[in-house]
Design a protein around this motif. Structure first.
Motif, short mmCIF file in Angstrom:
data_model
loop_
_atom_site.label_atom_id
_atom_site.label_comp_id
_atom_site.label_asym_id
_atom_site.label_seq_id
_atom_site.Cartn_x
_atom_site.Cartn_y
_atom_site.Cartn_z
N GLU A 214 1.71 64.65 52.27
CA GLU A 214 1.60 64.99 53.69
C GLU A 214 0.35 65.83 53.92
N PRO A 215 -0.43 65.59 54.97
CA PRO A 215 -1.69 66.34 55.16
C PRO A 215 -1.51 67.85 55.15
N LYS A 216 -0.48 68.37 55.81
CA LYS A 216 -0.34 69.83 55.92
C LYS A 216 0.05 70.50 54.61
N THR A 217 0.62 69.75 53.69
CA THR A 217 1.09 70.36 52.44
C THR A 217 0.38 69.82 51.21
N HIS A 218 -0.57 68.89 51.39
CA HIS A 218 -1.23 68.28 50.24
C HIS A 218 -2.20 69.27 49.61
N SER A 219 -2.14 69.41 48.29
CA SER A 219 -2.96 70.40 47.58
C SER A 219 -4.45 70.08 47.64
N ARG A 220 -4.82 68.82 47.91
CA ARG A 220 -6.23 68.43 47.93
C ARG A 220 -6.82 68.39 49.34
N MET A 221 -6.02 68.75 50.32
CA MET A 221 -6.47 68.70 51.71
C MET A 221 -7.08 70.04 52.10
N SER A 222 -8.34 70.02 52.57
CA SER A 222 -8.99 71.26 52.98
C SER A 222 -8.54 71.67 54.37
N ALA A 223 -8.63 72.96 54.64
CA ALA A 223 -8.25 73.47 55.96
C ALA A 223 -9.14 72.88 57.05
N GLY A 224 -10.43 72.70 56.75
CA GLY A 224 -11.36 72.15 57.73
C GLY A 224 -11.02 70.72 58.09
N GLU A 225 -10.69 69.90 57.08
CA GLU A 225 -10.34 68.51 57.36
C GLU A 225 -9.03 68.42 58.12
N LEU A 226 -8.07 69.27 57.77
CA LEU A 226 -6.79 69.28 58.49
C LEU A 226 -7.00 69.63 59.95
N GLN A 227 -7.84 70.63 60.20
CA GLN A 227 -8.12 71.03 61.59
C GLN A 227 -8.82 69.90 62.34
N PHE A 228 -9.73 69.21 61.67
CA PHE A 228 -10.48 68.12 62.31
C PHE A 228 -9.56 66.97 62.72
N ILE A 229 -8.67 66.55 61.82
CA ILE A 229 -7.83 65.40 62.15
C ILE A 229 -6.76 65.78 63.17
N GLU A 230 -6.28 67.01 63.12
CA GLU A 230 -5.31 67.45 64.11
C GLU A 230 -5.93 67.50 65.51
N ALA A 231 -7.17 68.00 65.59
CA ALA A 231 -7.86 68.07 66.88
C ALA A 231 -8.11 66.67 67.44
N GLY A 232 -8.24 65.67 66.56
CA GLY A 232 -8.51 64.30 67.00
C GLY A 232 -7.26 63.49 67.30
N GLY A 233 -6.08 64.09 67.15
CA GLY A 233 -4.85 63.39 67.52
C GLY A 233 -4.01 62.90 66.36
N ALA A 234 -4.34 63.26 65.12
CA ALA A 234 -3.50 62.85 63.99
C ALA A 234 -2.14 63.53 64.07
N LEU A 235 -1.09 62.80 63.75
CA LEU A 235 0.27 63.34 63.81
C LEU A 235 0.61 63.97 62.47
N THR A 236 -0.06 65.06 62.14
CA THR A 236 0.11 65.72 60.85
C THR A 236 1.51 66.32 60.74
N ASN A 237 1.96 66.46 59.51
CA ASN A 237 3.27 67.06 59.22
C ASN A 237 4.43 66.20 59.72
N LEU A 238 4.17 64.92 59.97
CA LEU A 238 5.19 64.06 60.53
C LEU A 238 6.35 63.87 59.56
N ASP A 239 6.06 63.59 58.30
CA ASP A 239 7.12 63.36 57.33
C ASP A 239 7.96 64.61 57.11
N ASN A 240 7.29 65.77 56.97
CA ASN A 240 8.04 67.00 56.76
C ASN A 240 8.94 67.31 57.95
N ALA A 241 8.43 67.05 59.14
CA ALA A 241 9.20 67.36 60.35
C ALA A 241 10.48 66.53 60.42
N VAL A 242 10.37 65.23 60.15
CA VAL A 242 11.56 64.40 60.26
C VAL A 242 12.53 64.66 59.11
#
Length: 457
Positions: A214-242
């Motif tokens: 999952e993007p929000k919890t993946h150990s290889r995902m940088s904070a900058g990339e997470l912020q970028f995809i979230e700002a662009g409309g990615a539904l991050t943390n979807l699996d964890n949420a459900v």
């Protein structure tokens, strides 16, 4: 940004977006590569019988109509499994459900290499039908899973290319595996095709569980990339949420997927493009062998060119769609343009009825393949329009209704060939789907936008 934005402002915004994407990180493309490889192997496993089909039908004594029924076994189960598969994805997440799917479809492919040990021809045919049926059932979460992963990992402005890449994997599967499977069939026998592909899939499953997350919890995902995809409309943390909430979906909510005119336009469009897909992955090699007199080794080489064109069309269609969005065009129009143009080109498949040389047939099929690839933006449309709380289920409905074509198309073509002794009418049947697809997107669907589910329908 509107369509009237000055060119200078567009250039500045594009440069800023590109700079932001570059500085954010690119691990999402590793995830894209993973679902791309998974889809290549997925389609190669589906196509095993089309390559080995002539040898299998000879050994097991299958008629063209019987082979068409065996071809359709996959699609019957694939359609049945779409809605449950989408529900499982929404409830348990892509990593677990998709990973289990890879393991199971690989074991099923492996088992098809041993059907000739069955007692008698009838039992062998029944075993092959059953294994193809199970294969369709366990592969059903794959494409809804791809759409879910893209929705989770990619912003809206990158989804066209991302979905085009995984959707174009079907063509690369033909490019890479058709010559290999034809060689295995010619040198070692058709059984070795299934054994090889099954073992390759099990290796893929190990890679899947190692890399997917999952993007929000993946150990290889940088904070900058997470912020970028979230700002662009990615539904991050979807699996964890459900997985934490596990919301129960009411029928009054689910039925809105079936009462939306927009969604029915999308569903019919997918049915039409899937009909073309199933022609190419089931009867196309047999058409070249029986209808055009080519050898299995020649088909293994010749089939590569149309597949390359289809892959190129897919990349161009997705990139064009994203480019049009960046230029200020609405996502709805940007998705429809490559789809409708591609479906128009795919209808040229009927021109093969009017040429005599094999080179002309291959050229026509290459153009039709290119058009089908160009129009392969349906999963991007699903990512753009699916209700947030039902991304997996919506993808399952979309793919399930679309893959009814996988039941209808092989059987109709088999019946037509068996009764007429020719593929001419079959090509008219396939080509008509391109025109129907244009009407579905251009007239029925209306503007594409995310479907908002109401509490009470």
């Amino acid at each position: 940004m509107s369509r009237f934005t000055p060119p200078e402002a567009v250039a500045v915004e594009q440069a800023a977006a590109a700079a932001g994407a570059a500085s954010a990180g690119r691990f999402r493309y590793v995830i894209l590569a993973l679902i791309f490889v998974a889809t290549v192997i997925n389609y190669a496993d589906r196509a095993t019988l089309s390559i080995a089909g002539t040898a299998v039908s000879k050994d097991l004594g299958l008629s063209p109509s019987q082979l068409g029924i065996v071809f359709s076994a996959f699609a019957w189960a694939y359609v049945i499994g779409q809605v449950p598969g989408g529900w499982l994805l929404d409830r348990y997440g892509a990593k677990r459900v998709y990973g289990a799917s890879i393991v199971l479809w690989s074991l099923c492919t492996l088992a098809q290499g041993f059907v000739h040990f069955s007692a008698g021809v009838a039992m062998a045919v029944a075993s092959l039908f059953l294994l193809r049926f199970i294969l369709g059932l366990v592969e059903s979460p794959a494409f809804p899973g791809n759409a879910r992963v893209v929705s989770t990992w990619f912003p809206t402005g990158e989804r066209g290319l991302a979905t085009a890449l995984f959707n174009s994997a079907q063509y690369l599967a033909v490019v890479l595996f058709t010559p290999l499977m034809a060689w295995l069939t010619h040198v070692f026998g058709w059984q070795h095709v299934f054994v090889f592909m099954g073992c390759l899939g099990l290796a893929l499953a190990a890679c899947w569980y190692w890399l997917m997350g999952e993007p929000k919890t993946h150990s290889r995902m940088s904070a900058g990339e997470l912020q970028f995809i979230e700002a662009g409309g990615a539904l991050t943390n979807l699996d964890n949420a459900v997985q934490n909430a596990k919301p129960k979906q009411k029928w009054s909510q689910v039925k809105q997927l079936f009462t939306s005119r927009m969604m029915w336009g999308v569903y019919i469009g997918q049915y039409c493009i899937t009909s073309l897909t199933y022609f190419f992955i089931t009867w196309f090699p047999i058409y070249l062998i029986k209808g055009r007199g080519m050898t299995v080794m020649t088909v293994g080489l010749v089939a590569v060119l149309p597949a390359i064109c289809g892959f190129a069309g897919g990349i161009i269609g997705g990139a064009l769609s994203d480019y049009l969005i960046r230029r200020g065009m609405s996502a709805s129009t940007a998705r429809k343009i490559p789809f409708m143009a591609g479906m128009g080109l795919s209808s040229c498949v009927v021109a093969a009825n009017f040429v005599d040389t094999n080179s002309a047939v291959v050229a026509i099929m290459a153009l039709a393949f290119f058009g089908k690839g160009l129009g392969a933006v349906g999963w991007a449309v699903v990512s753009d329009t699916a209700p947030r709380e039902m991304t997996g289920l919506c993808g399952g409905v979309f793919n399930g209704l679309g893959n009814i074509a996988g039941i209808v198309t092989p059987i109709v073509i088999g019946y037509v060939v068996a009764t007429t002794g020719s593929f001419n009418n079959a090509l008219w049947f396939v080509g008509a789907h391109g025109l129907l697809a244009i009407l579905a997107y251009g007239v029925l669907a209306g503007p594409f936008k995310r479907l908002v589910i109401k509490e009470r329908a």
